[in-house]
Write a protein that holds these residues in place. Sequence first.
Motif, PDB file in Angstrom:
ATOM      1  N   ARG A 165       4.219  15.282   0.533  1.00  0.00           N
ATOM      2  CA  ARG A 165       3.152  14.314   0.805  1.00  0.00           C
ATOM      3  C   ARG A 165       1.931  15.034   1.341  1.00  0.00           C
ATOM      4  O   ARG A 165       0.809  14.767   0.925  1.00  0.00           O
ATOM      5  CB  ARG A 165       3.670  13.299   1.826  1.00  0.00           C
ATOM      6  CG  ARG A 165       2.644  12.292   2.277  1.00  0.00           C
ATOM      7  CD  ARG A 165       3.248  11.292   3.225  1.00  0.00           C
ATOM      8  NE  ARG A 165       4.242  10.520   2.513  1.00  0.00           N
ATOM      9  CZ  ARG A 165       5.206   9.811   3.096  1.00  0.00           C
ATOM     10  NH1 ARG A 165       5.302   9.767   4.392  1.00  0.00           N
ATOM     11  NH2 ARG A 165       6.057   9.127   2.373  1.00  0.00           N
ATOM     12  N   LEU A 176       0.666   4.385  -2.546  1.00  0.00           N
ATOM     13  CA  LEU A 176       0.410   5.763  -2.129  1.00  0.00           C
ATOM     14  C   LEU A 176       1.528   6.680  -2.616  1.00  0.00           C
ATOM     15  O   LEU A 176       1.273   7.809  -3.044  1.00  0.00           O
ATOM     16  CB  LEU A 176       0.265   5.844  -0.605  1.00  0.00           C
ATOM     17  CG  LEU A 176      -0.982   5.164  -0.034  1.00  0.00           C
ATOM     18  CD1 LEU A 176      -0.938   5.156   1.488  1.00  0.00           C
ATOM     19  CD2 LEU A 176      -2.249   5.820  -0.542  1.00  0.00           C
ATOM     20  N   ALA A 230      -6.914   7.299   1.788  1.00  0.00           N
ATOM     21  CA  ALA A 230      -5.696   6.729   2.365  1.00  0.00           C
ATOM     22  C   ALA A 230      -4.553   7.743   2.385  1.00  0.00           C
ATOM     23  O   ALA A 230      -3.765   7.783   3.336  1.00  0.00           O
ATOM     24  CB  ALA A 230      -5.282   5.476   1.593  1.00  0.00           C
ATOM     25  N   LEU A 231      -4.456   8.567   1.349  1.00  0.00           N
ATOM     26  CA  LEU A 231      -3.435   9.628   1.328  1.00  0.00           C
ATOM     27  C   LEU A 231      -3.640  10.585   2.506  1.00  0.00           C
ATOM     28  O   LEU A 231      -2.692  10.928   3.221  1.00  0.00           O
ATOM     29  CB  LEU A 231      -3.489  10.411   0.014  1.00  0.00           C
ATOM     30  CG  LEU A 231      -2.976   9.734  -1.238  1.00  0.00           C
ATOM     31  CD1 LEU A 231      -3.336  10.560  -2.477  1.00  0.00           C
ATOM     32  CD2 LEU A 231      -1.483   9.502  -1.175  1.00  0.00           C
ATOM     33  N   ARG A 251       0.824  -1.221   0.000  1.00  0.00           N
ATOM     34  CA  ARG A 251       0.000   0.000   0.000  1.00  0.00           C
ATOM     35  C   ARG A 251       0.855   1.267   0.000  1.00  0.00           C
ATOM     36  O   ARG A 251       0.539   2.224  -0.700  1.00  0.00           O
ATOM     37  CB  ARG A 251      -0.907   0.016   1.234  1.00  0.00           C
ATOM     38  CG  ARG A 251      -2.080  -0.918   1.160  1.00  0.00           C
ATOM     39  CD  ARG A 251      -2.880  -0.923   2.454  1.00  0.00           C
ATOM     40  NE  ARG A 251      -3.279   0.385   2.920  1.00  0.00           N
ATOM     41  CZ  ARG A 251      -4.446   0.980   2.638  1.00  0.00           C
ATOM     42  NH1 ARG A 251      -5.323   0.375   1.875  1.00  0.00           N
ATOM     43  NH2 ARG A 251      -4.723   2.172   3.112  1.00  0.00           N
ATOM     44  N   GLU A 252       1.910   1.289   0.807  1.00  0.00           N
ATOM     45  CA  GLU A 252       2.747   2.488   0.903  1.00  0.00           C
ATOM     46  C   GLU A 252       3.360   2.853  -0.452  1.00  0.00           C
ATOM     47  O   GLU A 252       3.442   4.026  -0.801  1.00  0.00           O
ATOM     48  CB  GLU A 252       3.843   2.301   1.952  1.00  0.00           C
ATOM     49  CG  GLU A 252       3.314   2.254   3.377  1.00  0.00           C
ATOM     50  CD  GLU A 252       2.576   3.518   3.788  1.00  0.00           C
ATOM     51  OE1 GLU A 252       3.112   4.622   3.587  1.00  0.00           O
ATOM     52  OE2 GLU A 252       1.453   3.394   4.308  1.00  0.00           O
ATOM     53  N   ARG A 296      -2.919   8.920   5.919  1.00  0.00           N
ATOM     54  CA  ARG A 296      -1.487   8.753   6.163  1.00  0.00           C
ATOM     55  C   ARG A 296      -0.854  10.060   6.631  1.00  0.00           C
ATOM     56  O   ARG A 296      -0.037  10.064   7.554  1.00  0.00           O
ATOM     57  CB  ARG A 296      -0.789   8.227   4.912  1.00  0.00           C
ATOM     58  CG  ARG A 296       0.709   8.016   5.131  1.00  0.00           C
ATOM     59  CD  ARG A 296       1.341   7.221   4.048  1.00  0.00           C
ATOM     60  NE  ARG A 296       1.513   7.993   2.840  1.00  0.00           N
ATOM     61  CZ  ARG A 296       2.330   7.651   1.854  1.00  0.00           C
ATOM     62  NH1 ARG A 296       3.034   6.541   1.938  1.00  0.00           N
ATOM     63  NH2 ARG A 296       2.434   8.386   0.782  1.00  0.00           N
ATOM     64  N   ALA A 345       0.845   7.454  -6.162  1.00  0.00           N
ATOM     65  CA  ALA A 345      -0.228   8.443  -6.292  1.00  0.00           C
ATOM     66  C   ALA A 345       0.297   9.844  -6.004  1.00  0.00           C
ATOM     67  O   ALA A 345      -0.022  10.798  -6.723  1.00  0.00           O
ATOM     68  CB  ALA A 345      -1.381   8.099  -5.346  1.00  0.00           C
ATOM     69  N   GLU A 346       1.121   9.973  -4.970  1.00  0.00           N
ATOM     70  CA  GLU A 346       1.713  11.275  -4.658  1.00  0.00           C
ATOM     71  C   GLU A 346       2.574  11.780  -5.810  1.00  0.00           C
ATOM     72  O   GLU A 346       2.531  12.962  -6.154  1.00  0.00           O
ATOM     73  CB  GLU A 346       2.563  11.184  -3.397  1.00  0.00           C
ATOM     74  CG  GLU A 346       1.733  11.023  -2.148  1.00  0.00           C
ATOM     75  CD  GLU A 346       2.571  10.615  -0.943  1.00  0.00           C
ATOM     76  OE1 GLU A 346       3.792  10.371  -1.084  1.00  0.00           O
ATOM     77  OE2 GLU A 346       1.992  10.524   0.144  1.00  0.00           O
ATOM     78  N   PHE A 400      -6.982  -0.443  -3.297  1.00  0.00           N
ATOM     79  CA  PHE A 400      -7.799   0.773  -3.377  1.00  0.00           C
ATOM     80  C   PHE A 400      -8.843   0.589  -4.465  1.00  0.00           C
ATOM     81  O   PHE A 400      -8.581   0.843  -5.643  1.00  0.00           O
ATOM     82  CB  PHE A 400      -6.916   1.991  -3.679  1.00  0.00           C
ATOM     83  CG  PHE A 400      -5.813   2.175  -2.680  1.00  0.00           C
ATOM     84  CD1 PHE A 400      -6.083   2.625  -1.398  1.00  0.00           C
ATOM     85  CD2 PHE A 400      -4.503   1.870  -3.016  1.00  0.00           C
ATOM     86  CE1 PHE A 400      -5.071   2.779  -0.467  1.00  0.00           C
ATOM     87  CE2 PHE A 400      -3.483   2.021  -2.094  1.00  0.00           C
ATOM     88  CZ  PHE A 400      -3.763   2.476  -0.814  1.00  0.00           C
ATOM     89  N   ALA A 459      -1.767  15.231  -0.586  1.00  0.00           N
ATOM     90  CA  ALA A 459      -3.002  14.738   0.033  1.00  0.00           C
ATOM     91  C   ALA A 459      -4.053  15.840   0.123  1.00  0.00           C
ATOM     92  O   ALA A 459      -5.224  15.627  -0.198  1.00  0.00           O
ATOM     93  CB  ALA A 459      -2.705  14.175   1.424  1.00  0.00           C
ATOM     94  N   LEU A 486      -8.347   5.720  -2.494  1.00  0.00           N
ATOM     95  CA  LEU A 486      -6.936   6.088  -2.609  1.00  0.00           C
ATOM     96  C   LEU A 486      -6.690   7.453  -1.958  1.00  0.00           C
ATOM     97  O   LEU A 486      -5.758   7.617  -1.156  1.00  0.00           O
ATOM     98  CB  LEU A 486      -6.531   6.120  -4.081  1.00  0.00           C
ATOM     99  CG  LEU A 486      -5.096   6.505  -4.402  1.00  0.00           C
ATOM    100  CD1 LEU A 486      -4.113   5.496  -3.829  1.00  0.00           C
ATOM    101  CD2 LEU A 486      -4.921   6.614  -5.913  1.00  0.00           C
TER     102      LEU A 486
END
Length: 171
Positions: free
Chosen positions: A94, A7, A51-52, A3-4, A55, A10-11, A42, A98, A48
């Motif tokens: 990050r 993410l 989750a961002l 998952r990390e 986190r 995605a970032e 996700f 988000a 997604l």
Amino acid sequence: MKREALLGAAEAVLLEHGTQALTLNAVAERAGVSKGGLLYHFPTKEALVTALVSRVIAEFDELVARYDEGSFTRAFVEATFAIIADPGGERSERRWAAITAAAATPELAAPLREAMDRWHRREEHEDADPLTAMVVRLAAEGLWEVVAHGSGRFSPEQYTALRKRLLDLLG
């Protein structure tokens, strides 16, 4: 794929191409996985982004807890500078990613608004002067904004001086 890492992909899409480019296909491509591999973790773009945001909130809460020695505002300042003064800037980016991803949808931004309310409307008696503590937290938050928009990458010496001044204001 973890998952990390997804993410992180995605970032990267958000930072390089903006919110309009954040699609599940783009994230899967960036991560080097099939769309099905991404969907396992996700199932929707909203999941997604959620989750961002989660986190970022958890990371900041963990840092505040690590620095908390009886003054929430001191811990808030220390956690802020641990992130924004980091030479790599990854955690600061990050946060920006988000917030940007969630901004367009009130439901996705709600957890961030709740965390901000919790961080900035603290009514505990741990700070000697609650008004000064609020001003210091708001100044630190403003620094996040300046750094996030790229107009404020400061030198290590400037970050040190800013951090010290904010902590000095707390007495």
